[in-house]
Design a protein around this motif. Structure first.
Motif, mmCIF file in Angstrom:
data_model
loop_
_atom_site.group_PDB
_atom_site.id
_atom_site.type_symbol
_atom_site.label_atom_id
_atom_site.label_comp_id
_atom_site.label_asym_id
_atom_site.label_seq_id
_atom_site.Cartn_x
_atom_site.Cartn_y
_atom_site.Cartn_z
ATOM 1 N N GLU A 96 0.820 -1.141 -0.061
ATOM 2 C CA GLU A 96 -0.080 0.004 0.214
ATOM 3 C C GLU A 96 0.591 1.280 0.080
ATOM 4 N N GLU A 97 1.951 1.077 0.796
ATOM 5 C CA GLU A 97 2.898 2.522 0.767
ATOM 6 C C GLU A 97 3.739 2.621 -0.537
ATOM 7 N N ILE A 98 3.993 1.466 -1.115
ATOM 8 C CA ILE A 98 4.407 1.683 -2.579
ATOM 9 C C ILE A 98 3.597 2.231 -3.568
ATOM 10 N N ARG A 99 2.327 1.582 -3.480
ATOM 11 C CA ARG A 99 1.208 2.271 -4.343
ATOM 12 C C ARG A 99 1.060 3.704 -4.204
ATOM 13 N N GLU A 100 0.998 3.997 -3.085
ATOM 14 C CA GLU A 100 0.583 5.554 -2.608
ATOM 15 C C GLU A 100 1.835 6.256 -3.304
ATOM 16 N N GLU A 101 2.894 5.837 -3.022
ATOM 17 C CA GLU A 101 3.998 6.684 -3.562
ATOM 18 C C GLU A 101 4.084 6.739 -5.267
ATOM 19 N N GLN A 104 1.670 9.201 -6.178
ATOM 20 C CA GLN A 104 2.077 10.675 -5.789
ATOM 21 C C GLN A 104 3.031 10.942 -6.842
ATOM 22 N N HIS A 105 3.907 10.062 -7.175
ATOM 23 C CA HIS A 105 4.816 10.253 -8.262
ATOM 24 C C HIS A 105 4.116 10.736 -9.558
ATOM 25 N N LEU A 106 3.305 9.756 -9.955
ATOM 26 C CA LEU A 106 2.693 10.143 -11.223
ATOM 27 C C LEU A 106 1.868 11.309 -11.204
ATOM 28 N N ASN A 110 2.524 14.328 -14.006
ATOM 29 C CA ASN A 110 1.578 14.757 -15.028
ATOM 30 C C ASN A 110 1.585 16.255 -14.876
ATOM 31 N N LYS A 111 1.583 16.615 -13.536
ATOM 32 C CA LYS A 111 1.628 18.280 -13.470
ATOM 33 C C LYS A 111 2.830 18.938 -14.266
#
Length: 116
Positions: A96-101, A104-106, A110-111
Motif C-alpha cells: 500500500e505504501e509503494i502504491r501510494e508513492e 503521488q509520483h505520477l 503529470n503536473k
C-alpha cells in the motif's frame, strides 16, 4: 465546533489551558530525562544481545561497515539509538505504501508535463 467564549468564561478557559500546557511540559521534561539513558554506549556483548545476533555476526557487520559503531582502541561500542535507527532503516515498505508513492509520483509527473 465549540461555542464562542464569553468574557466571563475567559479566566476559566485560561486556567484550563495553563493546566494542559503544564502537563505537556512535564511530559516533554520526562522524555528528555529518558533520552540520555538511551544514549549510553553499549559494549559488543550488549549490542549483540540487543540485536539478537551472535557476537561474531556483529563483528562481521562491523568489518563490512554495515552497522554504526564507535571504536576506542581495540574496543567497539554502540549507541542504542544508532542501532535502533539502523534497524528502522532496513524496514520494507508495504504494498500500500509503494502504491501510494507511485500515485503521488505520477501526479507530480503529470503536473510537470502539462502544457499551459
Amino acid at each position: 465546533m465549540k461555542d464562542t467564549l464569553t468574557f466571563d468564561q475567559l479566566p476559566e478557559a485560561v486556567t484550563k489551558m495553563q493546566e494542559k500546557l503544564d502537563n505537556i511540559e512535564q511530559l516533554l521534561l520526562q522524555r528528555q530525562e529518558q533520552s540520555p539513558e538511551q544514549e549510553e554506549l553499549m559494549p559488543i556483548t550488549q549490542a549483540a544481545a540487543f540485536l539478537d545476533l551472535a557476537i561474531p555476526t556483529v563483528y562481521s557487520k562491523v568489518c563490512r561497515k554495515e552497522i554504526p559503531v564507535n571504536k576506542r582502541g581495540k574496543r567497539l561500542y554502540f549507541y542504542r539509538s544508532e542501532l535502533t535507527e539502523w534497524i528502522k532503516s532496513g524496514r520494507k515498505k508495504t504494498a500500500e505504501e509503494i502504491r501510494e508513492e507511485a500515485v503521488q509520483h505520477l501526479a507530480i509527473s503529470n503536473k510537470k508535463t502539462k502544457v499551459f
